[in-house]
Design a protein around this motif. Structure first.
Motif, short mmCIF file in Angstrom:
data_model
loop_
_atom_site.label_atom_id
_atom_site.label_comp_id
_atom_site.label_asym_id
_atom_site.label_seq_id
_atom_site.Cartn_x
_atom_site.Cartn_y
_atom_site.Cartn_z
N GLY A 70 0.82 -1.20 0.00
CA GLY A 70 0.00 0.00 0.00
C GLY A 70 0.87 1.27 0.00
O GLY A 70 2.04 1.23 -0.33
N THR A 98 7.37 4.89 -2.00
CA THR A 98 6.15 5.70 -1.85
C THR A 98 5.69 6.20 -3.21
O THR A 98 6.49 6.32 -4.14
CB THR A 98 6.41 6.91 -0.93
OG1 THR A 98 5.27 7.78 -0.93
CG2 THR A 98 7.64 7.72 -1.35
N VAL A 162 7.11 1.74 -14.00
CA VAL A 162 6.64 0.46 -14.54
C VAL A 162 6.25 0.69 -16.00
O VAL A 162 5.39 1.53 -16.29
CB VAL A 162 5.42 -0.08 -13.75
CG1 VAL A 162 4.91 -1.39 -14.36
CG2 VAL A 162 5.78 -0.29 -12.27
N MET A 192 4.76 -6.99 -13.61
CA MET A 192 4.75 -8.38 -13.15
C MET A 192 3.32 -8.89 -12.96
O MET A 192 2.45 -8.14 -12.52
CB MET A 192 5.47 -8.49 -11.80
CG MET A 192 6.95 -8.27 -11.90
SD MET A 192 7.72 -8.42 -10.27
CE MET A 192 7.93 -6.71 -9.84
N HIS A 196 -3.17 -11.01 -10.62
CA HIS A 196 -4.00 -10.41 -11.67
C HIS A 196 -4.68 -11.45 -12.52
O HIS A 196 -4.29 -12.59 -12.54
CB HIS A 196 -3.11 -9.65 -12.66
CG HIS A 196 -2.58 -8.40 -12.16
ND1 HIS A 196 -1.28 -8.24 -11.83
CD2 HIS A 196 -3.18 -7.22 -11.91
CE1 HIS A 196 -1.09 -7.01 -11.42
NE2 HIS A 196 -2.23 -6.38 -11.45
N SER A 330 -0.26 -4.46 -3.90
CA SER A 330 -0.48 -3.55 -2.77
C SER A 330 -0.63 -4.31 -1.45
O SER A 330 -0.50 -3.72 -0.38
CB SER A 330 -1.74 -2.71 -3.01
OG SER A 330 -2.86 -3.58 -3.20
N GLY A 334 5.57 -4.94 -3.06
CA GLY A 334 6.48 -4.79 -4.22
C GLY A 334 7.84 -5.36 -3.92
O GLY A 334 8.11 -5.89 -2.85
N1 SAM Z 1 2.55 2.79 -2.87
C1 SAM Z 1 3.97 2.78 -2.97
C2 SAM Z 1 4.42 3.05 -4.38
O1 SAM Z 1 3.61 2.96 -5.30
O2 SAM Z 1 5.60 3.35 -4.55
C3 SAM Z 1 4.61 1.51 -2.42
C4 SAM Z 1 3.95 0.21 -2.72
S1 SAM Z 1 3.95 -0.28 -4.43
C5 SAM Z 1 3.13 -1.84 -4.34
C6 SAM Z 1 5.68 -0.69 -4.65
C7 SAM Z 1 6.18 -0.70 -6.08
O3 SAM Z 1 5.57 -1.78 -6.76
C8 SAM Z 1 5.84 0.56 -6.87
O4 SAM Z 1 7.01 1.10 -7.44
C9 SAM Z 1 4.90 0.06 -7.95
O5 SAM Z 1 5.05 0.79 -9.13
C10 SAM Z 1 5.32 -1.37 -8.08
N2 SAM Z 1 4.30 -2.27 -8.64
C11 SAM Z 1 3.01 -2.41 -8.24
N3 SAM Z 1 2.38 -3.36 -8.97
C12 SAM Z 1 3.31 -3.82 -9.86
C13 SAM Z 1 3.30 -4.82 -10.87
N4 SAM Z 1 2.20 -5.53 -11.13
N5 SAM Z 1 4.43 -5.03 -11.57
C14 SAM Z 1 5.55 -4.32 -11.32
N6 SAM Z 1 5.64 -3.39 -10.35
C15 SAM Z 1 4.53 -3.13 -9.64
#
Ligand code: SAM
Ligand code: SF4
Length: 334
Positions: A70, A98, A162, A192, A196, A330, A334
């Motif tokens: 999150g 973040t 991403v 990734m 999903h 989330s 990550g």
């Molecule tokens: N909310 C914060 C953020 O967005 O930086 C921290 C949590 S987020 C889950 C952590 C990282 O995972 C982020 O850089 C986000 O872009 C990446 N992320 C989320 N879903 C992803 C996916 N399906 N594939 C690759 N990276 C992903």
């Protein structure tokens, strides 16, 4: 000397701690726009419990922590948590991932508490496209957050981008040019397939070979950066000649880096995940209050940690050897 060595002789020195599954955005690669069920607040590990787990982990050889979610900054009191984690003997570095929306208000306090640096997610430099990808929030707030992080000295700043086919691949050049203008490290990350529907992921997945192809098409000269910026992990790093910043490729799907994996993950509700991808989790809750049980729990995580994930099998349409997690990103961090 770390006790956290697994069956494949990988030493674990890095723990990612998720502090919440809630978020003020709804990035399309991470969670659905509507209907996400968040866990009740009383199911989150308390800060006391997080400090207990981190203290035990430090005793087993963990020296680096990352706070994630999150969105970690939506949980009140993160600076206070960082202050306590930084005081743990053996913890040498704390970073935070973040979306940047709340960094403008919190960067200075976080730095003061002992946070070393931040990774800020930034998938586009276009305001309308930001709305499309993140579905909420505003790009200018994120940019303000990046400025505040730089001003507070939360450096080197890493920007997580991403890449999504047909959505932001036309901005590769713009992100590369950003590293010529600013001392930031842009990390291109492959999308990734975590929790999903696989069809949606297949449609948007883009192998990162595309970044170097685009650099060449644009006549941008770059060279490998073997030492990379601090804490570079699995990123393959490059610098454009004369640029103050740098860029990196993180390609878990097209070329996984599991052989050098040094990380464990702790979810917000207290499940230790040996691997981001597979379903296996070990709850730390029964071990709270018992150093011996905590030691056994981490030892078990080492025993069950798999050799690698099998994300690429989804592209190839081949079968997988084990069961992938149903958690969204989330809900892991990550
Ligand atoms: N909310 C914060 C953020 O967005 O930086 C921290 C949590 S987020 C889950 C952590 C990282 O995972 C982020 O850089 C986000 O872009 C990446 N992320 C989320 N879903 C992803 C996916 N399906 N594939 C690759 N990276 C992903
Ligand atoms: Fe929130 Fe981060 Fe997921 Fe985006 S990637 S929805 S900001 S947790």
């Amino acid at each position: 000397m770390t006790e956290l060595t697994d069956r494949y002789n990988r030493k674990h020195t890095y723990l990612r701690i998720s502090v919440t599954d809630r978020c003020n955005l709804r990035c399309l690669y991470c969670m659905p726009e509507e209907g996400m069920q968040f866990m009740a607040q009383d199911r989150l590990l308390t800060y006391d419990q997080i400090v207990e787990v981190a203290t035990a982990a430090a005793g087993f050889g963990i020296s680096k922590l990352r706070i994630t979610g999150g969105e970690p900054l939506v949980r009140p009191g993160i600076a206070g948590l960082i202050d306590r984690l930084k005081a743990i003997r053996g913890i040498e570095e704390i970073s935070l991932t973040t979306n940047g929306l709340l960094l403008g208000a919190q960067a200075a306090e976080l730095k003061h508490a002992g946070l070393d640096r931040v990774n800020i997610s930034l998938d586009t430099l276009d305001g309308a496209r930001f709305k499309f990808i993140a579905r909420r929030g505003r790009l200018d707030k994120v940019l303000e957050g990046i400025e505040a992080a730089a001003a507070a000295g939360l450096t080197p700043i890493k920007l997580n981008c991403v890449l999504l086919k047909g959505i932001n691949e036309d901005e590769i050049g713009r992100f590369l040019r950003l590293t010529e203008e600013r001392p930031v490290h842009v990390r291109f990350i492959e999308y990734m397939p975590i929790g999903h529907d696989d069809a949606g992921w297949r449609e948007r997945y883009l192998p990162l070979a595309r970044v170097l192809e685009e650099a060449e098409r644009l006549g941008i000269a770059y060279a490998p950066l073997p030492d990379g910026p601090a804490g570079n992990g699995p990123s393959e790093n490059y610098r454009i000649a004369g640029a103050p910043g740098s860029f990196g490729l993180i390609h878990p799907v097209s070329n996984h880096f599991c052989a050098s994996c040094n990380r464990l993950r702790l979810t917000a509700e207290g499940d230790l995940k040996p691997c981001l991808y597979w379903v296996d989790e070990l709850s730390v809750r029964p071990a709270l209050g018992s150093p011996e049980a905590m030691r056994e729990l981490f030892a078990k995580a080492m025993r069950i940690k798999p050799e690698n994930h099998e994300m690429a099998a989804l592209l190839a349409g081949t079968s997988q050897s084990h069961v992938p997690t149903e958690r969204r990103m989330s809900q892991i961090g990550g």
